[in-house]
Write a protein that holds these residues in place. Structure first.
Motif, PDB file in Angstrom:
ATOM      1  N   ASP A  49    -114.537 -57.599   2.454  1.00 43.10           N
ATOM      2  CA  ASP A  49    -113.883 -58.256   3.583  1.00 43.10           C
ATOM      3  C   ASP A  49    -112.459 -58.637   3.215  1.00 43.10           C
ATOM      4  O   ASP A  49    -112.196 -59.144   2.119  1.00 43.10           O
ATOM      5  N   THR A  50    -111.553 -58.400   4.137  1.00 46.50           N
ATOM      6  CA  THR A  50    -110.163 -58.781   3.947  1.00 46.50           C
ATOM      7  C   THR A  50    -109.577 -59.120   5.311  1.00 46.50           C
ATOM      8  O   THR A  50    -110.301 -59.283   6.292  1.00 46.50           O
ATOM      9  N   ALA A  51    -108.265 -59.257   5.399  1.00 48.00           N
ATOM     10  CA  ALA A  51    -107.574 -59.530   6.659  1.00 48.00           C
ATOM     11  C   ALA A  51    -106.111 -59.181   6.495  1.00 48.00           C
ATOM     12  O   ALA A  51    -105.570 -59.219   5.380  1.00 48.00           O
ATOM     13  N   ASP A  52    -105.467 -58.844   7.598  1.00 55.56           N
ATOM     14  CA  ASP A  52    -104.050 -58.470   7.503  1.00 55.56           C
ATOM     15  C   ASP A  52    -103.191 -59.623   7.012  1.00 55.56           C
ATOM     16  O   ASP A  52    -102.170 -59.421   6.365  1.00 55.56           O
ATOM     17  N   GLU A  60    -105.061 -56.168   1.651  1.00 55.52           N
ATOM     18  CA  GLU A  60    -105.515 -54.870   2.164  1.00 55.52           C
ATOM     19  C   GLU A  60    -105.020 -53.735   1.275  1.00 55.52           C
ATOM     20  O   GLU A  60    -105.765 -52.781   0.999  1.00 55.52           O
ATOM     21  N   THR A  79    -111.998 -55.876   8.091  1.00 52.61           N
ATOM     22  CA  THR A  79    -110.739 -56.589   8.104  1.00 52.61           C
ATOM     23  C   THR A  79    -110.602 -57.333   9.432  1.00 52.61           C
ATOM     24  O   THR A  79    -111.469 -57.236  10.302  1.00 52.61           O
ATOM     25  N   SER A 106    -103.207 -51.988   9.346  1.00 54.56           N
ATOM     26  CA  SER A 106    -104.307 -52.234   8.401  1.00 54.56           C
ATOM     27  C   SER A 106    -104.849 -50.927   7.842  1.00 54.56           C
ATOM     28  O   SER A 106    -105.124 -50.809   6.636  1.00 54.56           O
ATOM     29  N   LEU A 110    -105.105 -49.919   3.955  1.00 51.14           N
ATOM     30  CA  LEU A 110    -106.442 -49.708   3.395  1.00 51.14           C
ATOM     31  C   LEU A 110    -106.706 -48.253   2.996  1.00 51.14           C
ATOM     32  O   LEU A 110    -107.734 -47.954   2.394  1.00 51.14           O
TER      33      LEU A 110
END
Length: 327
Positions: A49-52, A60, A79, A106, A110
């Motif tokens: 799990d990630t996020a911008d 990312e 994300t 993203s 990624l």
């Protein structure tokens, strides 16, 4: 590593989810982050799990580098979108414009053609929900996103979005709330609503920012280099102050004999407590050292004795947050 279905979908995620959280100006060296990600893979973790907004895109990018050599069908990449990650007045929120531009950025970082789970990081009070869900539906049809998720939405917001998603043929399958043995707000309304709707939980801050690991001791300063010992600002500082009280820390230390008797570390005990909930599909961990990743990954498959759960709840009860307004 064991896997669970996310909600009533066919998607299976690892019980331990690696959260590649970097704060906007995080100075953690690239190799340290990449080393933790490689250890996560070696430990059997398949869901990331990630996020911008994490590290302003750096999280990312590093995740993309770490997974570049992995077969795409062997990992689940998640994300998020909402917080300011672009330029100008449309560089945040859940408008069609920001969602479309956000996913393209993203995907570039990624190094993939699609993400398995795209999450609305917060609810957007300024954009019609219909516009947001339709934008997600278009991404699904375009093959850039497989499933839709939300984070920190209320039960009512989730229910309305789920209804719109069904009409548009979108699978809203996940909710990401803060949830731990010390923070149980989602149990009142979000979890019951999601259970009925077939939506699974992927909770974060499952170790209460490290407090449930037992490394913070009452009457002593926070360990050097820890989050509690770092210079904190805004909401993070208030959250840590709430946790780093003598009462909270003292009660957490009373969990140590329970962990020892169960043959677990404190971290594993806390993660197993989260994973015991039937609406939880996977627990997000964050770690900067390889040893922490391996230790936390070993919580997968642990089944706590109901007596241990009852004792934990009894010990922590007076300091557990059920409603943030009362905290």
């Amino acid at each position: 590593m064991e896997h669970r279905h996310l909600g009533r979908s066919g998607l299976r995620i690892s019980e331990i989810v690696f959260g590649n959280l970097l704060y906007p100006h995080d100075s953690t060296p690239d190799e340290t982050v990449l080393g933790a990600l490689r250890t996560a893979l070696d430990s059997g973790i398949t869901t990331f799990d990630t996020a911008d907004i994490y590290g302003m895109g750096r999280s990312e990018e590093l995740l993309g580098r770490a997974l570049a050599g992995e077969p795409r069908d062997s990992v689940v990449i998640c994300t998020k979108v909402f917080f300011p990650a672009g330029n100008g007045p449309n560089g945040s929120g859940l408008s069609r414009k920001h969602i479309r531009e956000g996913i393209d950025a993203s995907l570039r970082r990624l190094r993939t053609d699609y993400v398995d789970l795209y999450t609305a990081h917060r609810y957007d009070q300024e954009t019609p929900l219909e516009e947001t869900v339709l934008a997600f539906a278009d991404l699904v049809r375009a093959g850039k996103v497989l499933y839709m998720g939300v984070s920190e939405w209320t039960a009512e917001q989730i229910g309305e979005a789920a209804g719109l998603a069904r009409e548009l043929g979108v699978h809203l399958i996940s909710s990401m709330p803060q949830y731990s043995a010390l923070w149980r707000e989602p149990e009142a309304r979000v979890m019951p609503a999601c259970q009925e709707l077939g939506i699974g939980q992927i909770p974060y801050f499952t170790l209460a920012q490290g407090v449930l690991t037992g490394k913070y001791l009452p009457g002593r300063p926070p360990p050097e280099g820890s989050r509690g010992g770092a210079e904190l600002v805004g909401g993070r500082a208030a959250f840590m102050r709430r946790l780093l009280t003598e009462d909270v820390l003292g009660r957490v230390q009373r969990l140590r004999p329970l962990a020892d008797e169960a043959g677990l570390t404190m971290s594993q005990l806390a993660l197993a407590w989260v994973l015991r909930h039937p609406n939880v599909a996977g627990a997000v961990i964050g770690a900067s050292r390889a040893g922490q990743v391996s230790e936390n990954a070993a919580a997968s498959g642990v089944k706590l004795d109901p007596a241990v759960v009852s004792r934990m709840d009894e010990i922590l009860g007076p300091v557990v947050v059920h409603d943030p307004a009362d905290a």
